[in-house]
Write an enzyme that holds these catalytic residues in place. Structure first.
Site, PDB file in Angstrom:
ATOM      1  CB  SER A  87     114.411  91.264  -9.676  1.00 41.29           C
ATOM      2  OG  SER A  87     113.039  91.393  -9.345  1.00 41.29           O
ATOM      3  CB  SER A  89     110.997  94.007  -7.330  1.00 39.88           C
ATOM      4  OG  SER A  89     110.283  92.844  -7.682  1.00 39.88           O
ATOM      5  CE  LYS A 144     107.078  94.256  -9.766  1.00 42.30           C
ATOM      6  NZ  LYS A 144     108.468  94.480  -9.286  1.00 42.30           N
ATOM      7  CB  SER A 228     109.492  97.543  -6.687  1.00 42.66           C
ATOM      8  OG  SER A 228     108.452  96.853  -7.349  1.00 42.66           O
TER       9      SER A 228
END
Length: 267
Positions: A87, A89, A144, A228
Site C-alpha cells: 500500500s 501508506s 509504519k 495511512s
C-alpha cells in the site's frame, strides 16, 4: 497462511527423516549388504551395491532439502526477512511494489511461530520504520514509523505531530510534487533524524488529543499522513507484535520487469 509455521514443520519433518535414517534405516541397509557379501563370500560392487544401499525417496529428499530449509529458517527468523510493500501508506519513503529487507535481530531474537523474545538486543527508537503484526489481526503485517515510545505523550492536531508537548519540526520542500500532485512534500525531523512525509492540504485528517504511550507499547504513523491506517485510528503496537526494523529497499516490482534502480537504505 503462516509461512513461518510451514517452514518450521518442513524443517522438523525433513530433519526427523534424515535423523531416523542416520540412526536406524541406514544401518539396516548396511546390514543387508553385509549379509549378501557374507553369503556370496565376496564384496558386492557396481549396480548391485548401489541398489542395496539406495536411499528410499523420502530419505533422499529429506537429506537434500533439510540443510537448505534449516538455513532459510534461521536467516528468516533471526537475521533478515524480505517483505513487499502492498500500500501507499509509507509514501514517499516507500512506494507500492518496493521489496524491503527487515532486520529481525535489531529488537531482540524471537522464536518463529510463537514470536516469543528470547534474547534482548535492543528496543525500537523514535523514527525507526518498523514492521509489526497488526494488533487486531496478527496474521497481517503492517509497516509504519515509530514516533511514540513507552511513556511518551503524543498528540496530532492540524497535521502537526507533538511529542511530549513539543511540535516535531517539519519544513515544506515542494507543493504538488510530480509523484503526488495533490500533496505537500515536507521533511520532518524526529531528533537528529530527518525523513520525508506527505500532507494533503484538502484533507483535515485525524485529530488525536494527547495520549500517553503505555509501557511495552509504541505509537506509529505512516509517512503518507492523510492516507495511512495507523495508531491514530486503532491505538498502540504491543511489544510482542514487533517483527523487526526495515532498513533497505532491494528491488521494486510493479507488475512488469523487476527493477533494481531504486535500491536504497530506508531513512
Amino acid at each position: 497462511m503462516d509461512f513461518s509455521l510451514l517452514l518450521v514443520v518442513a524443517v522438523a519433518i525433513t530433519g526427523l527423516i534424515w535423523l531416523a535414517d542416520r540412526l536406524w534405516w541406514r544401518r539396516g541397509r548396511l546390514a543387508r549388504l553385509a549379509a549378501v557379501e557374507a553369503e556370496a563370500q565376496e564384496p558386492v560392487e557396481g549396480g548391485a551395491r548401489e541398489r542395496l544401499l539406495k536411499e528410499p525417496w523420502p530419505v533422499d529428499y529429506a537429506r537434500s532439502f533439510f540443510p537448505v530449509l534449516l538455513v532459510v529458517l534461521v536467516v528468516r527468523s533471526f537475521l533478515v526477512e524480505p517483505f513487499q510493500i502492498p500500500s501507499g501508506s509509507m509514501r514517499p519513503t516507500l512506494e507500492v511494489g518496493d521489496f524491503i529487507l527487515v532486520n529481525k535481530y535489531a529488537y531482540g531474537l524471537r522464536l518463529p511461530v510463537t514470536h516469543t523474545r528470547v534474547v534482548e538486543l535492543g528496543e525500537p527508537q523514535r523514527g525507526d520504520v518498523m514492521v509489526f503484526r497488526f494488533p487486531s489481526e496478527p496474521s497481517v503485517n503492517f509497516i509504519k514509523r515509530v514516533v511514540g515510545l513507552p511513556g511518551d505523550r503524543v498528540r496530532y492536531e492540524g497535521k502537526q505531530l507533538y511529542i511530549n508537548g513539543e511540535a516535531v519540526p517539519k519544513a515544506l520542500l515542494e507543493e504538488g510534487p510530480a509523484a503526488a500532485p495533490r500533496e505537500l512534500l515536507l521533511e520532518e525531523r524526529l531528533g537528529e533524524r530527518g525523513h520525508l512525509i506527505y500532507n494533503n492540504p484538502q484533507d483535515p485528517g485525524p485529530q488525536v488529543r494527547e495520549v500517553v504511550v503505555p509501557e511495552g507499547h509504541y505509537f506509529t504513523v505512516g509517512d503518507n499522513r492523510d492516507h495511512s491506517n495507523d495508531s491514530r485510528y486503532w491505538g498502540f503496537v504491543p511489544e510482542e507484535n514487533i517483527v523487526g526494523r526495515a532498513f533497505a529497499v532491494w528491488m521494486h516490482w510493479d507488475g512488469g520487469l523487476p527493477s533494481f534502480t531504486s535500491v536504497r537504505r530506508i531513512q
